[in-house]
Structures are given as C-alpha cells and as structure tokens.
Design a protein around this motif. Sequence first.
Motif, PDB file in Angstrom:
ATOM      1  N   VAL A 166       3.778  -1.775  14.371  1.00 45.82           N
ATOM      2  CA  VAL A 166       3.948  -1.032  13.123  1.00 45.82           C
ATOM      3  C   VAL A 166       2.606  -0.757  12.463  1.00 45.82           C
ATOM      4  CG1 VAL A 166       4.271  -3.023  11.569  1.00 45.82           C
ATOM      5  CG2 VAL A 166       5.368  -0.828  11.047  1.00 45.82           C
ATOM      6  N   GLU A 167       1.648  -1.685  12.586  1.00 43.37           N
ATOM      7  CA  GLU A 167       0.320  -1.452  12.026  1.00 43.37           C
ATOM      8  C   GLU A 167      -0.370  -0.279  12.718  1.00 43.37           C
ATOM      9  OE1 GLU A 167      -1.002  -5.909  10.502  1.00 43.37           O
ATOM     10  OE2 GLU A 167      -1.510  -5.249  12.525  1.00 43.37           O
ATOM     11  N   GLU A 168      -0.234  -0.226  14.028  1.00 43.30           N
ATOM     12  CA  GLU A 168      -0.847   0.896  14.756  1.00 43.30           C
ATOM     13  C   GLU A 168      -0.169   2.215  14.383  1.00 43.30           C
ATOM     14  OE1 GLU A 168      -3.450   2.940  17.337  1.00 43.30           O
ATOM     15  OE2 GLU A 168      -3.549   1.012  16.317  1.00 43.30           O
ATOM     16  N   PHE A 169       1.153   2.168  14.205  1.00 43.14           N
ATOM     17  CA  PHE A 169       1.854   3.379  13.796  1.00 43.14           C
ATOM     18  C   PHE A 169       1.361   3.847  12.423  1.00 43.14           C
ATOM     19  CE2 PHE A 169       5.372   5.570  11.639  1.00 43.14           C
ATOM     20  CZ  PHE A 169       5.549   6.625  12.516  1.00 43.14           C
ATOM     21  N   VAL A 170       1.259   2.907  11.476  1.00 39.20           N
ATOM     22  CA  VAL A 170       0.773   3.259  10.138  1.00 39.20           C
ATOM     23  C   VAL A 170      -0.645   3.820  10.212  1.00 39.20           C
ATOM     24  CG1 VAL A 170       0.120   2.331   7.881  1.00 39.20           C
ATOM     25  CG2 VAL A 170       2.260   1.621   8.940  1.00 39.20           C
ATOM     26  N   TRP A 171      -1.488   3.211  11.029  1.00 36.25           N
ATOM     27  CA  TRP A 171      -2.862   3.686  11.163  1.00 36.25           C
ATOM     28  C   TRP A 171      -2.893   5.102  11.736  1.00 36.25           C
ATOM     29  CZ3 TRP A 171      -7.335   3.649   9.259  1.00 36.25           C
ATOM     30  CH2 TRP A 171      -8.466   4.065   9.958  1.00 36.25           C
ATOM     31  N   GLN A 172      -2.078   5.373  12.735  1.00 36.24           N
ATOM     32  CA  GLN A 172      -2.038   6.715  13.315  1.00 36.24           C
ATOM     33  C   GLN A 172      -1.515   7.738  12.302  1.00 36.24           C
ATOM     34  OE1 GLN A 172      -3.431   7.632  16.139  1.00 36.24           O
ATOM     35  NE2 GLN A 172      -4.037   5.501  16.500  1.00 36.24           N
ATOM     36  N   VAL A 173      -0.591   7.309  11.444  1.00 32.35           N
ATOM     37  CA  VAL A 173      -0.091   8.192  10.392  1.00 32.35           C
ATOM     38  C   VAL A 173      -1.210   8.501   9.400  1.00 32.35           C
ATOM     39  CG1 VAL A 173       1.466   8.322   8.409  1.00 32.35           C
ATOM     40  CG2 VAL A 173       2.323   7.506  10.603  1.00 32.35           C
ATOM     41  N   ARG A 174      -1.958   7.490   9.014  1.00 34.11           N
ATOM     42  CA  ARG A 174      -3.072   7.714   8.078  1.00 34.11           C
ATOM     43  C   ARG A 174      -4.130   8.620   8.698  1.00 34.11           C
ATOM     44  NH1 ARG A 174      -2.286   1.897   5.742  1.00 34.11           N
ATOM     45  NH2 ARG A 174      -1.570   2.443   3.631  1.00 34.11           N
ATOM     46  N   LEU A 175      -4.424   8.407   9.981  1.00 32.36           N
ATOM     47  CA  LEU A 175      -5.375   9.282  10.657  1.00 32.36           C
ATOM     48  C   LEU A 175      -4.878  10.723  10.683  1.00 32.36           C
ATOM     49  CD1 LEU A 175      -6.561   7.232  13.787  1.00 32.36           C
ATOM     50  CD2 LEU A 175      -7.884   7.755  11.726  1.00 32.36           C
ATOM     51  N   LYS A 183       4.353  16.458   0.060  1.00 35.69           N
ATOM     52  CA  LYS A 183       5.135  16.395  -1.175  1.00 35.69           C
ATOM     53  C   LYS A 183       5.353  14.969  -1.658  1.00 35.69           C
ATOM     54  CE  LYS A 183       5.880  20.822  -1.659  1.00 35.69           C
ATOM     55  NZ  LYS A 183       5.297  21.570  -2.800  1.00 35.69           N
ATOM     56  N   SER A 184       5.472  14.042  -0.690  1.00 37.76           N
ATOM     57  CA  SER A 184       5.806  12.673  -1.072  1.00 37.76           C
ATOM     58  C   SER A 184       5.449  11.710   0.049  1.00 37.76           C
ATOM     59  CB  SER A 184       7.298  12.548  -1.378  1.00 37.76           C
ATOM     60  OG  SER A 184       7.675  11.205  -1.609  1.00 37.76           O
ATOM     61  N   SER A 185       5.046  10.513  -0.331  1.00 38.62           N
ATOM     62  CA  SER A 185       4.834   9.446   0.656  1.00 38.62           C
ATOM     63  C   SER A 185       6.133   8.706   0.945  1.00 38.62           C
ATOM     64  CB  SER A 185       3.782   8.454   0.147  1.00 38.62           C
ATOM     65  OG  SER A 185       4.212   7.852  -1.066  1.00 38.62           O
ATOM     66  N   ALA A 186       7.152   8.907   0.126  1.00 39.48           N
ATOM     67  CA  ALA A 186       8.375   8.114   0.233  1.00 39.48           C
ATOM     68  C   ALA A 186       9.102   8.340   1.562  1.00 39.48           C
ATOM     69  CB  ALA A 186       9.307   8.419  -0.939  1.00 39.48           C
ATOM     70  N   SER A 187       9.183   9.586   1.994  1.00 38.82           N
ATOM     71  CA  SER A 187       9.861   9.862   3.264  1.00 38.82           C
ATOM     72  C   SER A 187       9.102   9.221   4.425  1.00 38.82           C
ATOM     73  CB  SER A 187       9.982  11.369   3.481  1.00 38.82           C
ATOM     74  OG  SER A 187       8.710  12.003   3.428  1.00 38.82           O
ATOM     75  N   THR A 188       7.785   9.229   4.326  1.00 39.01           N
ATOM     76  CA  THR A 188       6.960   8.587   5.354  1.00 39.01           C
ATOM     77  C   THR A 188       7.191   7.091   5.370  1.00 39.01           C
ATOM     78  OG1 THR A 188       5.292  10.265   4.814  1.00 39.01           O
ATOM     79  CG2 THR A 188       4.625   8.489   6.287  1.00 39.01           C
ATOM     80  N   HIS A 189       7.232   6.489   4.186  1.00 38.54           N
ATOM     81  CA  HIS A 189       7.459   5.049   4.091  1.00 38.54           C
ATOM     82  C   HIS A 189       8.819   4.668   4.675  1.00 38.54           C
ATOM     83  CE1 HIS A 189       4.470   4.806   0.471  1.00 38.54           C
ATOM     84  NE2 HIS A 189       3.866   4.888   1.644  1.00 38.54           N
ATOM     85  N   CYS A 190       9.812   5.490   4.451  1.00 33.50           N
ATOM     86  CA  CYS A 190      11.144   5.204   4.976  1.00 33.50           C
ATOM     87  C   CYS A 190      11.123   5.201   6.505  1.00 33.50           C
ATOM     88  CB  CYS A 190      12.143   6.222   4.449  1.00 33.50           C
ATOM     89  SG  CYS A 190      13.866   5.755   4.700  1.00 33.50           S
ATOM     90  N   PHE A 191      10.423   6.156   7.089  1.00 33.49           N
ATOM     91  CA  PHE A 191      10.288   6.228   8.541  1.00 33.49           C
ATOM     92  C   PHE A 191       9.553   4.987   9.047  1.00 33.49           C
ATOM     93  CE2 PHE A 191       8.936   7.615  12.680  1.00 33.49           C
ATOM     94  CZ  PHE A 191       9.805   8.628  13.058  1.00 33.49           C
ATOM     95  N   SER A 233       0.834  -1.207   0.000  1.00 36.27           N
ATOM     96  CA  SER A 233       0.000   0.000   0.000  1.00 36.27           C
ATOM     97  C   SER A 233       0.864   1.251   0.000  1.00 36.27           C
ATOM     98  CB  SER A 233      -0.926   0.023   1.224  1.00 36.27           C
ATOM     99  OG  SER A 233      -0.187   0.271   2.417  1.00 36.27           O
ATOM    100  N   ASP A 234       0.221   2.364  -0.277  1.00 38.97           N
ATOM    101  CA  ASP A 234       0.817   3.690  -0.107  1.00 38.97           C
ATOM    102  C   ASP A 234       0.076   4.357   1.033  1.00 38.97           C
ATOM    103  OD1 ASP A 234       1.155   6.645  -0.430  1.00 38.97           O
ATOM    104  OD2 ASP A 234       2.344   6.041  -2.160  1.00 38.97           O
ATOM    105  N   VAL A 235       0.807   4.960   1.942  1.00 39.35           N
ATOM    106  CA  VAL A 235       0.187   5.524   3.139  1.00 39.35           C
ATOM    107  C   VAL A 235      -0.764   6.676   2.811  1.00 39.35           C
ATOM    108  CG1 VAL A 235       1.961   7.250   3.676  1.00 39.35           C
ATOM    109  CG2 VAL A 235       0.747   6.100   5.541  1.00 39.35           C
ATOM    110  N   LEU A 236      -0.615   7.293   1.636  1.00 39.59           N
ATOM    111  CA  LEU A 236      -1.495   8.392   1.219  1.00 39.59           C
ATOM    112  C   LEU A 236      -2.665   7.916   0.357  1.00 39.59           C
ATOM    113  CD1 LEU A 236       1.122  11.189   0.384  1.00 39.59           C
ATOM    114  CD2 LEU A 236      -0.486  11.136   2.315  1.00 39.59           C
ATOM    115  N   CYS A 237      -2.800   6.622   0.177  1.00 39.45           N
ATOM    116  CA  CYS A 237      -3.866   6.073  -0.658  1.00 39.45           C
ATOM    117  C   CYS A 237      -5.170   5.985   0.135  1.00 39.45           C
ATOM    118  CB  CYS A 237      -3.471   4.686  -1.164  1.00 39.45           C
ATOM    119  SG  CYS A 237      -4.793   3.808  -2.012  1.00 39.45           S
ATOM    120  N   VAL A 238      -6.201   6.616  -0.364  1.00 38.38           N
ATOM    121  CA  VAL A 238      -7.475   6.626   0.346  1.00 38.38           C
ATOM    122  C   VAL A 238      -8.090   5.231   0.402  1.00 38.38           C
ATOM    123  CG1 VAL A 238      -8.857   7.216  -1.703  1.00 38.38           C
ATOM    124  CG2 VAL A 238      -9.694   7.821   0.588  1.00 38.38           C
ATOM    125  N   TRP A 239      -7.849   4.409  -0.624  1.00 34.20           N
ATOM    126  CA  TRP A 239      -8.419   3.067  -0.633  1.00 34.20           C
ATOM    127  C   TRP A 239      -7.773   2.192   0.442  1.00 34.20           C
ATOM    128  CZ3 TRP A 239     -12.858   2.834  -2.817  1.00 34.20           C
ATOM    129  CH2 TRP A 239     -13.150   3.642  -3.914  1.00 34.20           C
TER     130      TRP A 239
END
Length: 234
Positions: A128-137, A93-101, A11-17
């Motif tokens: 990590v799932e909770e972290f990703v979810w909090q980032v999406r929120l 600007k980019s999801s890439a920096s977020t993905h790296c973190f 997935s991409d963290v900025l993807c609404v789906w």
Amino acid sequence: MTKPVLVSHFSDVLCVWAYVAQIRLDELREQFGEDVVIKHHFIPLFGCTENRIGDGWKDRGGFDGFSDHVLHVCEEFPHVQVNRDVWKNCRPKSSASTHCFIKAVQLLEEEGVVSCKPEQSLNGRTLVEEFVWQVRLAFFRDAQDISNYDVLTTIAKSLGLSLTAINERLKRGEAIAALCRDAELKELYRIEGSPTYYLNEGRQKLYGNVGYRILEANILELMQNETGDLASWC
C-alpha cells in the motif's frame, strides 16, 4: 522480544509536505525494519480543492498561485520532482475518491489476499505504501489527475493488483467505512494536518515538516522505554 513501535501516519495524498516527507518514512523502514510498524491513515485536507485552493487562495492567485507555492516548496527538496502543470492545468477535484481507493488496497493487504508482480520492486515499502507513492508521483511528477478512477486503476494494474478485488471492497462499502474510521481517528487524536506522526498513544505527536532526526529520536526513546534501558530521573 519487544513489541514494535507503532507510528500512526496521517496525510492527504495531494499534500506536498507529505510528498517530500516520504523519504523519511523510507529511512525509518531502512533503519528500524520490523521494530517499527507504520499504519497509514488519510484525511481530506483537499477534499474539495475548489474551496481549499480556488476560494482559499483567491487573494494569492488561486490555483496558479498555489501551483507556484508547491513549486517553491519542492525547490528546497531536490530528491523530489514536480511538474509545472500541477494545480495549473492539472486540478484534481478531490483527494477523497483517491483515499477511498487507497483504503480498498490497504484492506486487501491487511487480508493478505493481494500480490504484486514477481518482478515488481517495492523499494522496501509495503504494497500500500508503494501504491500511495506511485499515486503521489503520478500527480506531482507526471501531472495526472489522481482523483480520476481510470488513473488509479492504471497504477494498480502496474503493481499487479486485482481490480476485481479492489472494486468489491469499493462496492460493498468496506473502503469508505475504513476511510470514515480515519476521519474519526483524526478527530479523536486531534490531528491538525498533513503529515502527522502519532506515537505513544498521543504523548508524542509530530506535525508538518519534521526532520528525520526528530522522528528517529522519538522512536529510539520509545524503544528504550520498552526494553527498560532508559532510567527515569523523576
């Protein structure tokens, strides 16, 4: 005891789906528990938002048009919240920096050297799932720029994560190496977009807004094959 079913989730963290589909991953964990292992991978669909949205949606209103699209999508899914500033006044600007973190956090979890605050509830998710979810929120609900390092560190600290340990994985290149491996797997597995569920060495590959019952049926089939409970008709 049979081995768990592996689900490789791209997935991409900025993807609404992917945002609206988190509830399906949560249900998989709730229903199958340790019988299913979900491995998270990240792909840069929004690696350059100026190109993907600014130029790609130029004839459909650009960032404002894409914002309206995201709002419309979320209207169909009342279990999620979306801020009207998303992609209008808040434009990462980019999801890439977020993905790296995120990969740095994932590496720490795999090494078993991270912990959350004792009172912190992960809602049945891995750390990590909770972290990703909090980032999406933070992005979709709160309209925060999640490509910003300071935003990510605030979320990490709220989960009791060690910023020193995260920064070490970033500085040493381990996180970017893990992210590059995700990119290699995307090409190897021929992943088309976000979210994609990759199962059974690619024999089952589910992409996009896939309903939970379809995910469930695929996993049940793999579990039955593993135990020998499903007879072959051929």
